[in-house]
Design a protein around this motif. Structure first.
Motif, PDB file in Angstrom:
ATOM      1  N   VAL A  94     -75.904 -77.467  34.266  1.00  0.00           N
ATOM      2  CA  VAL A  94     -75.785 -76.981  32.887  1.00  0.00           C
ATOM      3  C   VAL A  94     -74.496 -76.194  32.658  1.00  0.00           C
ATOM      4  CG1 VAL A  94     -78.288 -76.937  32.590  1.00  0.00           C
ATOM      5  CG2 VAL A  94     -77.119 -74.859  33.348  1.00  0.00           C
ATOM      6  N   SER A  95     -73.538 -76.285  33.573  1.00  0.00           N
ATOM      7  CA  SER A  95     -72.280 -75.554  33.387  1.00  0.00           C
ATOM      8  C   SER A  95     -71.594 -75.945  32.086  1.00  0.00           C
ATOM      9  CB  SER A  95     -71.332 -75.819  34.563  1.00  0.00           C
ATOM     10  OG  SER A  95     -71.782 -75.172  35.719  1.00  0.00           O
ATOM     11  N   ARG A  96     -71.631 -77.235  31.748  1.00  0.00           N
ATOM     12  CA  ARG A  96     -70.966 -77.690  30.535  1.00  0.00           C
ATOM     13  C   ARG A  96     -71.591 -77.070  29.283  1.00  0.00           C
ATOM     14  NH1 ARG A  96     -70.662 -83.661  30.502  1.00  0.00           N
ATOM     15  NH2 ARG A  96     -70.134 -83.406  28.299  1.00  0.00           N
ATOM     16  N   LYS A  97     -72.900 -76.774  29.337  1.00  0.00           N
ATOM     17  CA  LYS A  97     -73.546 -76.146  28.181  1.00  0.00           C
ATOM     18  C   LYS A  97     -73.024 -74.732  27.957  1.00  0.00           C
ATOM     19  CE  LYS A  97     -76.384 -77.246  25.865  1.00  0.00           C
ATOM     20  NZ  LYS A  97     -76.317 -77.870  24.511  1.00  0.00           N
ATOM     21  N   ILE A 137     -59.929 -71.983  26.332  1.00  0.00           N
ATOM     22  CA  ILE A 137     -60.974 -71.207  27.002  1.00  0.00           C
ATOM     23  C   ILE A 137     -60.727 -71.305  28.501  1.00  0.00           C
ATOM     24  CG2 ILE A 137     -63.438 -71.069  27.543  1.00  0.00           C
ATOM     25  CD1 ILE A 137     -64.043 -71.890  24.693  1.00  0.00           C
ATOM     26  N   ALA A 138     -60.812 -70.177  29.181  1.00  0.00           N
ATOM     27  CA  ALA A 138     -60.588 -70.152  30.626  1.00  0.00           C
ATOM     28  C   ALA A 138     -61.900 -70.381  31.369  1.00  0.00           C
ATOM     29  CB  ALA A 138     -59.976 -68.820  31.042  1.00  0.00           C
ATOM     30  N   VAL A 139     -61.811 -71.085  32.476  1.00  0.00           N
ATOM     31  CA  VAL A 139     -62.958 -71.325  33.357  1.00  0.00           C
ATOM     32  C   VAL A 139     -62.636 -70.712  34.717  1.00  0.00           C
ATOM     33  CG1 VAL A 139     -64.291 -73.059  34.602  1.00  0.00           C
ATOM     34  CG2 VAL A 139     -63.708 -73.426  32.200  1.00  0.00           C
ATOM     35  N   VAL A 140     -63.563 -69.922  35.248  1.00  0.00           N
ATOM     36  CA  VAL A 140     -63.375 -69.304  36.565  1.00  0.00           C
ATOM     37  C   VAL A 140     -64.278 -70.020  37.562  1.00  0.00           C
ATOM     38  CG1 VAL A 140     -63.339 -67.173  37.899  1.00  0.00           C
ATOM     39  CG2 VAL A 140     -62.957 -67.099  35.425  1.00  0.00           C
ATOM     40  N   ALA A 141     -63.666 -70.577  38.615  1.00  0.00           N
ATOM     41  CA  ALA A 141     -64.408 -71.289  39.648  1.00  0.00           C
ATOM     42  C   ALA A 141     -64.148 -70.639  41.003  1.00  0.00           C
ATOM     43  CB  ALA A 141     -63.986 -72.758  39.696  1.00  0.00           C
ATOM     44  N   ASN A 142     -65.129 -70.796  41.896  1.00  0.00           N
ATOM     45  CA  ASN A 142     -64.977 -70.323  43.270  1.00  0.00           C
ATOM     46  C   ASN A 142     -64.449 -71.485  44.114  1.00  0.00           C
ATOM     47  OD1 ASN A 142     -65.233 -69.434  45.908  1.00  0.00           O
ATOM     48  ND2 ASN A 142     -67.251 -68.521  45.614  1.00  0.00           N
ATOM     49  N   PRO A 143     -63.205 -71.418  44.608  1.00  0.00           N
ATOM     50  CA  PRO A 143     -62.632 -72.558  45.334  1.00  0.00           C
ATOM     51  C   PRO A 143     -63.329 -72.856  46.652  1.00  0.00           C
ATOM     52  CG  PRO A 143     -61.209 -70.638  45.533  1.00  0.00           C
ATOM     53  CD  PRO A 143     -62.269 -70.277  44.534  1.00  0.00           C
ATOM     54  N   THR A 144     -64.118 -71.925  47.170  1.00  0.00           N
ATOM     55  CA  THR A 144     -64.815 -72.162  48.434  1.00  0.00           C
ATOM     56  C   THR A 144     -66.174 -72.822  48.236  1.00  0.00           C
ATOM     57  OG1 THR A 144     -65.923 -70.001  48.493  1.00  0.00           O
ATOM     58  CG2 THR A 144     -63.689 -70.123  49.392  1.00  0.00           C
ATOM     59  N   SER A 145     -66.577 -73.054  46.992  1.00  0.00           N
ATOM     60  CA  SER A 145     -67.890 -73.635  46.711  1.00  0.00           C
ATOM     61  C   SER A 145     -67.837 -75.155  46.749  1.00  0.00           C
ATOM     62  CB  SER A 145     -68.386 -73.171  45.340  1.00  0.00           C
ATOM     63  OG  SER A 145     -69.547 -73.903  44.961  1.00  0.00           O
ATOM     64  N   PRO A 146     -68.785 -75.817  47.418  1.00  0.00           N
ATOM     65  CA  PRO A 146     -68.794 -77.281  47.448  1.00  0.00           C
ATOM     66  C   PRO A 146     -69.146 -77.913  46.109  1.00  0.00           C
ATOM     67  CG  PRO A 146     -70.708 -76.397  48.603  1.00  0.00           C
ATOM     68  CD  PRO A 146     -69.821 -75.231  48.292  1.00  0.00           C
ATOM     69  N   GLN A 194     -68.473 -79.379  38.985  1.00  0.00           N
ATOM     70  CA  GLN A 194     -68.614 -78.573  37.778  1.00  0.00           C
ATOM     71  C   GLN A 194     -67.348 -78.625  36.925  1.00  0.00           C
ATOM     72  OE1 GLN A 194     -70.910 -74.759  37.999  1.00  0.00           O
ATOM     73  NE2 GLN A 194     -70.601 -75.002  40.208  1.00  0.00           N
ATOM     74  N   LEU A 195     -66.190 -78.556  37.564  1.00  0.00           N
ATOM     75  CA  LEU A 195     -64.936 -78.600  36.809  1.00  0.00           C
ATOM     76  C   LEU A 195     -64.759 -79.949  36.120  1.00  0.00           C
ATOM     77  CD1 LEU A 195     -62.543 -76.691  39.254  1.00  0.00           C
ATOM     78  CD2 LEU A 195     -63.525 -75.866  37.098  1.00  0.00           C
ATOM     79  N   GLY A 196     -65.178 -81.022  36.783  1.00  0.00           N
ATOM     80  CA  GLY A 196     -65.117 -82.335  36.143  1.00  0.00           C
ATOM     81  C   GLY A 196     -66.001 -82.404  34.911  1.00  0.00           C
ATOM     82  N   ASN A 197     -67.224 -81.865  35.012  1.00  0.00           N
ATOM     83  CA  ASN A 197     -68.131 -81.849  33.864  1.00  0.00           C
ATOM     84  C   ASN A 197     -67.581 -80.990  32.732  1.00  0.00           C
ATOM     85  OD1 ASN A 197     -69.967 -83.487  35.196  1.00  0.00           O
ATOM     86  ND2 ASN A 197     -71.216 -81.777  35.936  1.00  0.00           N
ATOM     87  N   LEU A 198     -66.965 -79.864  33.081  1.00  0.00           N
ATOM     88  CA  LEU A 198     -66.409 -78.972  32.068  1.00  0.00           C
ATOM     89  C   LEU A 198     -65.198 -79.604  31.370  1.00  0.00           C
ATOM     90  CD1 LEU A 198     -66.801 -75.663  34.068  1.00  0.00           C
ATOM     91  CD2 LEU A 198     -67.735 -76.054  31.772  1.00  0.00           C
ATOM     92  N   GLN A 199     -64.371 -80.311  32.111  1.00  0.00           N
ATOM     93  CA  GLN A 199     -63.230 -80.990  31.501  1.00  0.00           C
ATOM     94  C   GLN A 199     -63.701 -82.051  30.508  1.00  0.00           C
ATOM     95  OE1 GLN A 199     -60.173 -80.225  31.543  1.00  0.00           O
ATOM     96  NE2 GLN A 199     -59.508 -79.383  33.520  1.00  0.00           N
ATOM     97  N   GLU A 200     -64.736 -82.777  30.882  1.00  0.00           N
ATOM     98  CA  GLU A 200     -65.287 -83.788  29.968  1.00  0.00           C
ATOM     99  C   GLU A 200     -65.840 -83.144  28.706  1.00  0.00           C
ATOM    100  OE1 GLU A 200     -68.843 -87.173  29.861  1.00  0.00           O
ATOM    101  OE2 GLU A 200     -68.307 -86.200  31.754  1.00  0.00           O
ATOM    102  N   GLN A 221     -58.287 -73.659  30.760  1.00  0.00           N
ATOM    103  CA  GLN A 221     -57.376 -73.047  31.715  1.00  0.00           C
ATOM    104  C   GLN A 221     -58.190 -72.722  32.953  1.00  0.00           C
ATOM    105  OE1 GLN A 221     -54.042 -72.626  31.004  1.00  0.00           O
ATOM    106  NE2 GLN A 221     -53.779 -72.106  33.168  1.00  0.00           N
ATOM    107  N   ILE A 222     -57.937 -73.407  34.072  1.00  0.00           N
ATOM    108  CA  ILE A 222     -58.740 -73.239  35.287  1.00  0.00           C
ATOM    109  C   ILE A 222     -58.193 -72.081  36.116  1.00  0.00           C
ATOM    110  CG2 ILE A 222     -59.697 -74.357  37.323  1.00  0.00           C
ATOM    111  CD1 ILE A 222     -60.547 -75.605  34.656  1.00  0.00           C
ATOM    112  N   LEU A 223     -59.055 -71.114  36.423  1.00  0.00           N
ATOM    113  CA  LEU A 223     -58.719 -69.968  37.254  1.00  0.00           C
ATOM    114  C   LEU A 223     -59.648 -69.947  38.461  1.00  0.00           C
ATOM    115  CD1 LEU A 223     -58.465 -67.353  34.361  1.00  0.00           C
ATOM    116  CD2 LEU A 223     -56.612 -68.728  35.328  1.00  0.00           C
ATOM    117  N   GLN A 224     -59.221 -69.309  39.536  1.00  0.00           N
ATOM    118  CA  GLN A 224     -60.014 -69.299  40.761  1.00  0.00           C
ATOM    119  C   GLN A 224     -60.209 -67.883  41.277  1.00  0.00           C
ATOM    120  OE1 GLN A 224     -57.988 -71.961  43.499  1.00  0.00           O
ATOM    121  NE2 GLN A 224     -58.974 -73.759  42.595  1.00  0.00           N
ATOM    122  N   ALA A 225     -61.404 -67.646  41.820  1.00  0.00           N
ATOM    123  CA  ALA A 225     -61.693 -66.332  42.396  1.00  0.00           C
ATOM    124  C   ALA A 225     -62.818 -66.454  43.409  1.00  0.00           C
ATOM    125  CB  ALA A 225     -62.075 -65.336  41.309  1.00  0.00           C
ATOM    126  N   SER A 226     -62.624 -65.859  44.575  1.00  0.00           N
ATOM    127  CA  SER A 226     -63.682 -65.798  45.584  1.00  0.00           C
ATOM    128  C   SER A 226     -63.699 -64.445  46.289  1.00  0.00           C
ATOM    129  CB  SER A 226     -63.496 -66.907  46.623  1.00  0.00           C
ATOM    130  OG  SER A 226     -62.261 -66.763  47.304  1.00  0.00           O
TER     131      SER A 226
END
Length: 325
Positions: free
Chosen positions: A146-149, A164-173, A178-184, A194-199
């Motif tokens: 449900v990330s896209r929601k 809109i910025a999206v924050v993802a954890n680069p260490t997560s499998p 999720q990023l593909g679903n959000l881009q769609e 705007q993709i940002l990363q934080a872990s």
């Protein structure tokens, strides 16, 4: 009676005395946690509640050996191997895909019960939901799907924000999916991501410090235990930097953040506890279908919206499971 006769009589009595029955060893659950016990307190309560529902109480008829990764996913494989080395009866891996995958790699024969937000079949954790096969089963809370929601809900509140910025954890499998679903979803509603990363804590601070350069109207956090377990910290950062944001965990709006949309963590951890108890009673993971937590919650903090100068559309207010006033 002579001394020799007394000794012989005592020996004969000892031989005929019935042997004292040995008490069966208490089963041990290995618990692999991605965070710390303080952060996981509410989830631990739910897990223990599930165990109690099938007749198990810690230190009464079951023991739990804990290993905590303190938010460092790279430590999970070694911690899982430690628990396997203790020959635990069941390995509980509640805390997302990184925990489940580390447990699966370490324990080829010990029963494993996972809890995650993603699709365990797509991640290669089990063969199918109805017949998991092998030594794993567990619970999925649907948070990843449900990330896209979350992006769509934030867009409803910020219809004029082109970025809109999206924050993802680069260490997560689960991050790439999720990023593909959000881009769609972004293409469908006409916004730029705007993709940002934080872990780490430092990277989280940098996300908010650099946000003005990104010219993003708001923040969407992907589903990840690292973010879900830092709801208070994220709420503090969004208030300080005056950023509208949405996460997967209800703990975020309850702590003062704007919105959340995701599965019910308490239900999924309780269900994981029930499954661990059932396996201790003799059931096999291969015969226990993966449970899906179908309840997905939308929480909105109206006070946070007012503080940000945002008007929440009435249609979204009606859709919310809870509006915090």
């Amino acid at each position: 009676m002579r001394r020799r006769e007394v000794i012989l009589l005592f020996g004969a009595t000892a031989l005929t005395r019935p042997a004292r029955a040995q008490q069966p060893a208490m089963p041990v659950i290995g618990y692999l946690g991605p965070e710390s016990p303080e952060i996981y307190a509410s989830r631990l309560r739910a897990f223990r509640k599930g165990l109690a529902e099938v007749g198990y109480s810690e230190d009464r008829n079951v023991a739990i050996a804990f290993r905590w990764a303190e938010g460092r996913y790279e430590r999970l494989p070694a911690l899982a191997a430690e628990l396997v080395g203790q020959q635990v009866s069941v390995l509980a891996a509640p805390g997302g895909a990184p925990v489940a995958l580390a447990a699966k790699t370490a324990a080829a024969h010990i029963p494993i019960v996972f809890e995650m937000g993603g699709d365990p079949v797509a991640l290669g954790v089990v063969d199918s939901l109805s017949r998991p096969g092998g030594n794993l089963t567990g619970v999925s809370s649907l948070s990843v799907e449900v990330s896209r929601k979350r992006l769509e809900f934030l867009h409803e509140i910020l219809p004029g924000a082109p970025v809109i910025a999206v924050v993802a954890n680069p260490t997560s499998p689960t991050a790439p999916l999720q990023l593909g679903n959000l881009q769609e979803a972004a293409g469908n509603i006409g916004v730029q991501l705007q993709i940002l990363q934080a872990s780490t804590e430092a990277e989280l601070e940098a996300v908010f410090s650099d946000l003005p350069k990104q010219r993003a109207g708001g923040l969407v956090f992907t589903s990840d235990p690292y973010f879900a377990n830092r709801s208070q910290r994220l709420a503090d950062l969004t208030r300080r930097h005056r950023v509208p944001a949405i996460t997967q965990s209800r703990d975020f709006p309850l702590a003062g953040g704007l919105m959340s949309y995701g599965g019910d963590f308490e239900q999924s951890h309780r269900d994981a506890g029930i499954y661990v108890g059932r396996i201790l009673k003799g059931e096999k993971p291969a015969d226990l279908p993966v449970q899906l937590v179908t309840k997905v919650e939308l929480f909105i903090n109206l006070q946070a919206a007012i503080g940000l100068g945002i008007t929440v559309p009435p249609t979204l207010m009606i859709s919310a499971d809870r509006v915090i006033e």
